[in-house]
Write a protein that holds these residues in place. Structure first.
Motif, PDB file in Angstrom:
ATOM      1  N   VAL A  43       0.833  -1.201   0.000  1.00 22.09           N
ATOM      2  CA  VAL A  43       0.000   0.000   0.000  1.00 22.09           C
ATOM      3  C   VAL A  43       0.867   1.251   0.000  1.00 22.09           C
ATOM      4  N   LEU A  44       0.356   2.250  -0.712  1.00 19.82           N
ATOM      5  CA  LEU A  44       1.012   3.558  -0.746  1.00 19.82           C
ATOM      6  C   LEU A  44       0.152   4.513   0.081  1.00 19.82           C
ATOM      7  N   GLY A  45       0.744   5.125   1.082  1.00 18.71           N
ATOM      8  CA  GLY A  45       0.020   6.082   1.916  1.00 18.71           C
ATOM      9  C   GLY A  45      -1.108   5.433   2.694  1.00 18.71           C
ATOM     10  N   CYS A  46      -2.108   6.271   3.021  1.00 13.75           N
ATOM     11  CA  CYS A  46      -3.312   5.797   3.714  1.00 13.75           C
ATOM     12  C   CYS A  46      -4.440   5.706   2.701  1.00 13.75           C
ATOM     13  N   LYS A  47      -5.625   5.310   3.180  1.00 14.02           N
ATOM     14  CA  LYS A  47      -6.814   5.392   2.328  1.00 14.02           C
ATOM     15  C   LYS A  47      -7.098   6.883   2.096  1.00 14.02           C
ATOM     16  N   PRO A  48      -7.865   7.231   1.070  1.00 11.67           N
ATOM     17  CA  PRO A  48      -8.084   8.658   0.779  1.00 11.67           C
ATOM     18  C   PRO A  48      -8.711   9.424   1.947  1.00 11.67           C
ATOM     19  N   ASP A  49      -9.450   8.735   2.828  1.00  7.85           N
ATOM     20  CA  ASP A  49     -10.041   9.445   3.971  1.00  7.85           C
ATOM     21  C   ASP A  49      -9.057   9.585   5.141  1.00  7.85           C
ATOM     22  N   GLY A  50      -7.814   9.157   4.935  1.00  7.89           N
ATOM     23  CA  GLY A  50      -6.795   9.335   5.965  1.00  7.89           C
ATOM     24  C   GLY A  50      -6.685   8.160   6.921  1.00  7.89           C
ATOM     25  N   SER A  51      -7.606   7.195   6.826  1.00 13.00           N
ATOM     26  CA  SER A  51      -7.511   6.039   7.735  1.00 13.00           C
ATOM     27  C   SER A  51      -6.556   4.995   7.140  1.00 13.00           C
ATOM     28  N   TYR A  52      -6.106   4.064   8.027  1.00 11.60           N
ATOM     29  CA  TYR A  52      -5.189   3.020   7.565  1.00 11.60           C
ATOM     30  C   TYR A  52      -5.940   2.001   6.697  1.00 11.60           C
ATOM     31  N   TRP A  53      -5.195   1.291   5.855  1.00 13.20           N
ATOM     32  CA  TRP A  53      -5.764   0.176   5.084  1.00 13.20           C
ATOM     33  C   TRP A  53      -5.889  -1.019   6.012  1.00 13.20           C
ATOM     34  N   THR A  54      -6.990  -1.756   5.872  1.00  9.99           N
ATOM     35  CA  THR A  54      -7.134  -2.994   6.645  1.00  9.99           C
ATOM     36  C   THR A  54      -6.916  -4.162   5.694  1.00  9.99           C
ATOM     37  N   VAL A  55      -5.895  -4.951   5.978  1.00  6.85           N
ATOM     38  CA  VAL A  55      -5.520  -6.030   5.065  1.00  6.85           C
ATOM     39  C   VAL A  55      -5.642  -7.371   5.785  1.00  6.85           C
ATOM     40  N   GLY A  56      -6.225  -8.345   5.108  1.00  8.74           N
ATOM     41  CA  GLY A  56      -6.468  -9.643   5.747  1.00  8.74           C
ATOM     42  C   GLY A  56      -5.395 -10.674   5.442  1.00  8.74           C
ATOM     43  N   ILE A  57      -5.262 -11.648   6.346  1.00 10.39           N
ATOM     44  CA  ILE A  57      -4.476 -12.860   6.050  1.00 10.39           C
ATOM     45  C   ILE A  57      -5.498 -13.977   5.835  1.00 10.39           C
ATOM     46  N   LYS A  58      -5.397 -14.636   4.668  1.00 10.25           N
ATOM     47  CA  LYS A  58      -6.396 -15.656   4.320  1.00 10.25           C
ATOM     48  C   LYS A  58      -6.352 -16.844   5.272  1.00 10.25           C
TER      49      LYS A  58
END
Ligand code: AMP
Ligand code: MG
Length: 351
Positions: free
Chosen positions: A204-219
């Motif tokens: 991921v580059l930066g944050c989400k456009p609203d400034g919050s962090y990206w939430t990424v899952g582990i399958k």
């Protein structure tokens, strides 16, 4: 009467101006999503910003360029040239030379767990064609003779010198490196917010456009063991920004022997056999895709104890290990960003 008409006009003015303000300030920028298949992987690039569509196209072109030099099957690629000649000295691009040098670094620092010279062994097991078989031990021993990656040298003018018969495969770092190149390209094109999903490799580059962090899952790495979870739902999520989250898992590619025993696509360079240990998946969270990709494979090969020891000696990344007996082990600094979405049999936090 005049006063109330005036008040009404003011009210209407305020409603119109505040509504206009609201829409212009809070309208979510549209995501530009580009999908394509490259490096044998379904890839998604999602980015935000005025130039996002053009930037995504540049990323796709860049990944296809990298595939054209790193692929084992494209006949003009550097890797194909190396693997299909009897010459011991071969001219390659500076970029391939760089990746080989990186490979030498990881080969040395992981005590051979990371070894890009296992291609002849991997091919013998049928992983390059899907025509799987369990090779006889003598054949594996013979093939292992040509897998000493430390015998490879790179000259100043990007020539590889290697023993004839030594063949390469960048399957364990290519996508991570490609992700790094893609992120760099997005930055150069003034994109501040983007997510790349290169099949298990998230960058991921930066944050989400609203400034919050990206939430990424582990399958879920044991889809066949849990009823109703066959579609690899996440068992963990982690909040990240400006980072990579790269997973190696035995579930990604394997075949079953006649007795149902599973043979996975990650190999032990000491035995020439698919890794046999208690790990279901290893996820690395760090800044560089190449580093994360190399380490996710390496720590998987090392197994639980050696992987934890390696992290203690090199604590410049975070990790999540999920075992076949449904335990989770992760590095302590993830404590604030990790959420467990599954009832693991044990949770071990490593300091
Ligand atoms: P990854 O999914 O990043 O763990 O990479 C796995 C791929 O890397 C396999 O499909 C093989 O092409 C290659 N590979 C398998 N075992 C190793 C190893 N021990 N070191 C380096 N590459 C490997
Ligand atoms: Mg890898």
């Amino acid at each position: 009467m005049r006063k109330s008409v005036f008040s009404l006009l003011i009210l209407v003015f305020f409603i119109i101006s505040s509504t206009a303000g609201l829409t212009s300030c809070s309208r979510k920028p549209d995501a530009q999503i580009t999908t394509f298949t490259s490096m044998n992987t379904y890839m998604t690039v999602k980015s935000y910003g005025k130039k996002a569509a053009a930037a995504n196209k540049l990323v796709q072109d860049e990944i296809e360029r990298l595939e054209s030099i790193l692929s084992t099957t494209i006949e003009s690629s550097d890797v194909w040239k190396i693997n299909n000649t009897n010459a011991s000295e071969i001219q390659i691009s500076a970029e391939t030379a760089f990746l080989i040098e990186q490979g030498l670094y990881f080969y040395k620092n992981t005590d051979g767990a990371f070894n890009p010279a296992l291609y002849p062994v991997i091919r013998e097991w049928g992983f390059t064609t899907g025509d799987y078989k369990i090779p006889p031990e003598e054949k594996l021993l013979q093939l292992l003779d040509s897998t000493d990656f430390s015998a490879v040298k790179i000259t100043d003018n990007s020539k590889i010198i290697r023993p004839v018969g030594l063949e390469l495969d960048f399957g364990a770092i290519g996508k991570g490196y490609a992700g790094d190149c893609a992120i760099e390209l997005l930055k150069q094109n003034k994109i501040e917010s983007a997510l790349l999903d290169f099949g298990g490799n998230i960058q991921v580059l930066g944050c989400k456009p609203d400034g919050s962090y990206w939430t990424v899952g582990i399958k879920n790495p044991w889809p066949d063991k849990i009823k109703g979870q066959e579609d690899l739902l996440p068992v963990v999520s982690i909040k990240i920004k400006n980072a990579c989250m790269i997973t190696s898992g035995g579930y990604e590619r394997y075949f079953s022997g006649p007795d149902g025993h599973k043979f996975i696509h990650i190999f032990d360079s000491k035995t020439g056999c698919p890794v046999e240990n208690n790990l279901a998946s290893v996820t690395i969270i760090c800044q560089s895709g190449l580093y994360g990709d190399a380490l996710s494979t390496s720590l998987f090969v090392m197994g639980e104890e050696k992987a934890i020891d390696f992290w203690r000696q090199n604590p410049d990344f975070d990790f999540v290990i999920i075992t076949n007996d449904q335990r989770i082990i992760y590095s302590a600094s993830l404590d604030k960003s990790i959420s467990l979405l599954f009832d693991f049999t044990s949770v071990q936090i490593i300091e």
